[in-house]
Write an enzyme that holds these catalytic residues in place. Sequence first.
Site, short mmCIF file in Angstrom:
data_model
loop_
_atom_site.label_atom_id
_atom_site.label_comp_id
_atom_site.label_asym_id
_atom_site.label_seq_id
_atom_site.Cartn_x
_atom_site.Cartn_y
_atom_site.Cartn_z
N TYR A 145 -38.85 -37.50 7.89
CA TYR A 145 -38.61 -37.01 9.22
C TYR A 145 -39.78 -36.06 9.51
O TYR A 145 -40.37 -36.21 10.73
CB TYR A 145 -37.37 -36.09 9.17
N VAL A 187 -24.73 -28.85 8.66
CA VAL A 187 -24.08 -27.86 8.19
C VAL A 187 -22.71 -27.43 9.34
O VAL A 187 -21.71 -27.23 8.83
CB VAL A 187 -24.88 -26.76 7.52
N ASN A 190 -20.20 -30.30 9.48
CA ASN A 190 -19.47 -30.38 8.12
C ASN A 190 -18.40 -29.42 7.94
O ASN A 190 -17.25 -29.70 7.73
CB ASN A 190 -20.54 -30.33 6.92
N GLN A 209 -29.63 -19.57 1.40
CA GLN A 209 -30.57 -20.25 2.64
C GLN A 209 -30.44 -19.75 4.01
O GLN A 209 -28.84 -19.53 4.21
CB GLN A 209 -30.90 -21.67 2.05
N1 UDP Z 1 -25.69 -27.47 4.27
C1 UDP Z 1 -24.63 -26.87 3.30
N2 UDP Z 1 -23.48 -27.67 3.40
C2 UDP Z 1 -23.25 -28.95 4.14
C3 UDP Z 1 -24.51 -29.20 4.87
C4 UDP Z 1 -25.56 -28.65 4.83
O1 UDP Z 1 -24.56 -25.75 2.67
O2 UDP Z 1 -22.24 -29.52 3.90
C5 UDP Z 1 -26.85 -26.22 4.08
C6 UDP Z 1 -28.24 -27.26 3.87
O3 UDP Z 1 -28.33 -26.97 2.48
C7 UDP Z 1 -29.23 -26.16 4.57
C8 UDP Z 1 -28.31 -25.73 5.79
O4 UDP Z 1 -26.93 -26.01 5.41
O5 UDP Z 1 -29.80 -25.15 3.77
C9 UDP Z 1 -28.61 -26.63 7.04
O6 UDP Z 1 -28.72 -27.95 6.71
P1 UDP Z 1 -28.45 -28.92 7.92
O7 UDP Z 1 -28.27 -30.47 7.12
O8 UDP Z 1 -27.56 -28.55 8.70
O9 UDP Z 1 -29.87 -28.90 8.52
P2 UDP Z 1 -31.51 -28.60 7.99
O10 UDP Z 1 -31.55 -27.35 8.71
O11 UDP Z 1 -31.35 -28.60 6.62
O12 UDP Z 1 -32.13 -29.84 8.76
#
Ligand code: UDP
Length: 322
Positions: A145, A187, A190, A209
């Site tokens: 990506y 996130v 979810n 994070q």
């Molecule tokens: N994340 C999490 N649990 C989930 C999905 C995501 O803790 O079920 C965390 C992921 O590790 C990241 C943040 O949430 O640090 C945002 O993840 P997302 O997939 O929404 O988008 P990204 O910003 O990483 O593209």
Amino acid sequence: MRLLVTGAAGFLGSHLSDRLLAEGHTVVGMDNLITGSLDNIRHLESEPRFELIEHDVTNYIDIAGDLDGVFHFASPASPVDYLELPIQTLKVGALGTHNALGLAKAKSARILLASTSEVYGDPLVHPQPEEYWGNVNPIGPRGVYDEAKRFAEAITMAYHRFHGVDTRIVRIFNTYGPRMRPNDGRVVSNFIVQALLGEPLTVYGDGLQSRSFCFVSDLIEGIWRLFESDYTGPMNIGNPTEYTVRDLADMVLASIDTDSEIRNHPLPVDDPKVRRPDITLVRNELGWQPEVSLEVGLERTIVYFQELQARGLLETPPVLTD
Ligand code: UDP
């Protein structure tokens, strides 16, 4: 104007199409429906100023008649998708952007590229201004990506400089709201879906994070202003209020009546440790800043997922590290 939106059946593409129609324009939507959904545009079925063409933009794009603008939004956009659709993700960012630019050139249309905060990778500069070149692992799971979008920016600037195409580039930071797929894997969706189902909220790593979450209506307002402006360099659009993932989990748990608890999972490879847009540029150039707080935006998003739940459309969302 007659405007093409690639990815029109997606989360952002459908909201953008709504906005363009509300501005009085005619919209040609294009989508191959690999991550988009017809449900997102079903309300436009009887709208005479909207049509959908099912097409994969990695193949030559043929549109009859005049076009005044192209919004190139087609792409898988969730880390779960990058793992399942790595080649498609690379192709739509690279070949799809090339085709969209070629179309814009042929039609003398303005083109706006949906780029991403992922061009900054796991950033070593915080918050991220547009001048920062980023810290991307080209061969990691997210590289499909990140590098596709970096290529997309490069070829967009090349078409601008070499062919004089009228281009805009928006770097979109984490955005959420109604019409996210319940099984998107990101996130916000979810956590809300897990809380509504009474399942554990899957916090990756220690949850320290950070991300900065922009409600979709704010993002679309900024994108429309950027399209109408004459600013051709890349521009961050996002909400600069930063939260840890753990904070977000707590907010979701406080907003939904649920027995869900938090369960930690391993941190995905190359997961950025921090992310927050520096929005000085968009403030100064477009007078834009976000209006919707995370509390308010979450409420609206929860209502959306509750409606899906009432229709029996929620199931356990994917967990990246399972
Ligand atoms: N994340 C999490 N649990 C989930 C999905 C995501 O803790 O079920 C965390 C992921 O590790 C990241 C943040 O949430 O640090 C945002 O993840 P997302 O997939 O929404 O988008 P990204 O910003 O990483 O593209």
